[in-house]
Design a protein around this motif. Sequence first.
Motif, PDB file in Angstrom:
ATOM      1  N   GLY A  60       0.823  -1.144   0.044  1.00 10.73           N
ATOM      2  CA  GLY A  60      -0.036  -0.088   0.012  1.00 10.73           C
ATOM      3  C   GLY A  60       0.873   1.242  -0.088  1.00 10.73           C
ATOM      4  N   THR A  61       2.046   1.272   0.679  1.00  6.97           N
ATOM      5  CA  THR A  61       2.956   2.409   0.817  1.00  6.97           C
ATOM      6  C   THR A  61       3.293   2.480  -0.626  1.00  6.97           C
ATOM      7  OG1 THR A  61       3.502   1.730   2.870  1.00  6.97           O
ATOM      8  CG2 THR A  61       4.972   3.114   1.952  1.00  6.97           C
ATOM      9  N   ASP A 157      -6.232   7.665   0.383  1.00 10.40           N
ATOM     10  CA  ASP A 157      -5.323   6.841   1.120  1.00 10.40           C
ATOM     11  C   ASP A 157      -6.827   5.850   1.489  1.00 10.40           C
ATOM     12  OD1 ASP A 157      -4.316   5.168   2.814  1.00 10.40           O
ATOM     13  OD2 ASP A 157      -2.731   6.345   3.486  1.00 10.40           O
ATOM     14  N   SER A 181      -4.424  -1.087   0.290  1.00  7.91           N
ATOM     15  CA  SER A 181      -3.383  -2.031   0.844  1.00  7.91           C
ATOM     16  C   SER A 181      -3.930  -3.380   1.292  1.00  7.91           C
ATOM     17  CB  SER A 181      -2.706  -1.147   2.138  1.00  7.91           C
ATOM     18  OG  SER A 181      -2.181  -2.157   3.068  1.00  7.91           O
ATOM     19  N   LYS A 186      -5.472  -5.538   7.056  1.00 12.64           N
ATOM     20  CA  LYS A 186      -6.486  -4.610   6.545  1.00 12.64           C
ATOM     21  C   LYS A 186      -7.649  -5.529   6.198  1.00 12.64           C
ATOM     22  CE  LYS A 186      -3.728  -1.503   7.091  1.00 12.64           C
ATOM     23  NZ  LYS A 186      -2.899  -0.663   6.154  1.00 12.64           N
TER      24      LYS A 186
HETATM   25  C1  LIG Z   1      -1.835   0.312   6.180  1.00 12.40           C
HETATM   26  C2  LIG Z   1      -1.706   1.589   5.729  1.00 12.40           C
HETATM   27  C3  LIG Z   1      -0.896   2.203   4.643  1.00 12.40           C
HETATM   28  C4  LIG Z   1       0.204   1.261   3.922  1.00 12.40           C
HETATM   29  O1  LIG Z   1       0.041   0.235   3.722  1.00 12.40           O
HETATM   30  P1  LIG Z   1       1.107  -1.013   3.680  1.00 12.40           P
HETATM   31  O2  LIG Z   1       0.345  -2.151   2.506  1.00 12.40           O
HETATM   32  O3  LIG Z   1       1.253  -1.614   4.995  1.00 12.40           O
HETATM   33  O4  LIG Z   1       2.186  -0.373   2.868  1.00 12.40           O
HETATM   34  C5  LIG Z   1      -0.992   3.513   4.184  1.00 12.40           C
HETATM   35  N1  LIG Z   1      -1.987   4.359   4.775  1.00 12.40           N
HETATM   36  C6  LIG Z   1      -2.581   4.033   6.010  1.00 12.40           C
HETATM   37  C7  LIG Z   1      -3.666   4.748   6.328  1.00 12.40           C
HETATM   38  C8  LIG Z   1      -2.611   2.519   6.317  1.00 12.40           C
HETATM   39  O5  LIG Z   1      -3.196   2.222   7.261  1.00 12.40           O
END
Ligand SMILES: *Cc1c(COP(=O)(O)O)cnc(C)c1O
Length: 367
Positions: A60-61, A157, A181, A186
Motif C-alpha cells: 500500500g505504501t 488513501d 493496501s 487490512k
Molecule cells: C496500512 C496503511 C498504509 C500502508 O499500507 P502497507 O500495505 O502496509 O504499505 C498506508 N496508509 C494507511 C492509512 C494505512 O493504514
Amino acid sequence: MPIPLTDLKKQFETIQQEIDAAVKEVLQETKFILGPQVKLLEEEIARYFGTKLAVGAASGTDALVLSLLAAGITNGDEVITTPFTFIATTEAICRAGAKPVFCDIDYETYNIDADKIEAKITKRTKAILPVHLYGLPCEMDKILSLAKKHNLKVIEDCAQAFGSEYREKKVGSLGDAACLSFFPGKTLGCYGDGGMVITNDERIAKTVKTLCNHGSTVKYHYLMHGFNSRMDTLQAAILRVKLKHIDKWIDARIDNAACYNRMLGDNHGVLAPEVPDYTRHSFNYYTVRLKKNRDLVQEHLKKNGIASAIYYPLCLHLQEIYKDLDYHPGDFPIAEKAQDEVLSLPMYPELTGEQIEEITGVIENAL
Ligand SMILES: *Cc1c(COP(=O)(O)O)cnc(C)c1O
C-alpha cells in the motif's frame, strides 16, 4: 480464551480449500512475477470499485508513492494531509519528493477537517491526500470541490477503507487516484505485503504500471527511473479468493460494530464511533473514544486477555522525523486530543456476540 485484535487464523479455516487450490495453481504455473492472476485481480478490483483501471503494487505504501509520482507530484510540491494517520501516508509524500502540510482533523470522524484545508493552500500546493481513517470516508464533496477550485490533485488513501462508501460510491473511485493496501490486517488482506492503485485516469495507470516494473514497458528498454514494486502472483491469487467473500465479511464487521454500539450503550465513559448516514463505514477498525482512563481501560483489557490498539499514539507533526517541518505541540489540538483518547477494540468478521459482550463487560468493570 484470549481475544485478538483480528483473527486471521479463524478466517483462513473458512477458506482453506479455496486458498490451497489457488496457491497450487500458481506453483504449478510458475509465473510468479506478473502472472495471469495479477491482471485478473486488477480487472476484478476495478469492477468492484467502479473505476476504469487498477494496477497492482508490492504494498500500500508503494501504491501511494507510485500514484503521487504518476499524478505529477514532484520535488518542492506541497501535499495537504492529516497528522492523524499511519506514517506511510507522509512517508509516501516525502518519497515522491514533496512536503507534507498538515491540517487538523474533525473531532467526530477523526478525518481531515475539510473546512480547514483551504487555509493551508499555497502556491506550491499540488495535491490533497485524504485518509479514510479506520474505514470512515472523508468529506469528499468538500475536498473535491476545493481541489477543483484550486486545480489540485486528490489522491485517496484507502488503505483502511476497502469497500467503504461515500454517497453510494466506493471511496477510491472519487479522486484522481487511490491506494489500496492488502497488508494482512487490512479489511481485504493478503498473506504478505500487497497494494494497488485504482484510477479513472489512463495516464496515471500507465505511468504506475511502468514505474513499478523498473520504468519499463518493453523488457530491457527503460523510460523512467522506476522501482521493483510489482504485486506477487501468489498474493494476487490469494486475494482473488478473498475478494469473493469480502462483502459478506464487511457486512459482518458492520453488524459487529452495531453490536458493540448496543452493548456499550449508555456507558458514559465510552463514545462509540460516529457514522454519518450518507456513508458506509467498513470498520477496518472499531475505535472508541475515552475522554478519561483510556490507558487504564487498555491495561484492564490486556489483563483479561483482550487485545486493543491505539491508532495512533503520537501525531505525525510531533514525530522526530518531521522536526524540520517545525510544527509544535498545540498546532493541531483536535488530532492531539484524539491521540490521547482513542482505543481500537477487536474487530473482525468472525468475532461473536459473546466475545463482544465479554469485551464490553471488561470495559465496564474497568471504569
Ligand atoms: C496500512 C496503511 C498504509 C500502508 O499500507 P502497507 O500495505 O502496509 O504499505 C498506508 N496508509 C494507511 C492509512 C494505512 O493504514
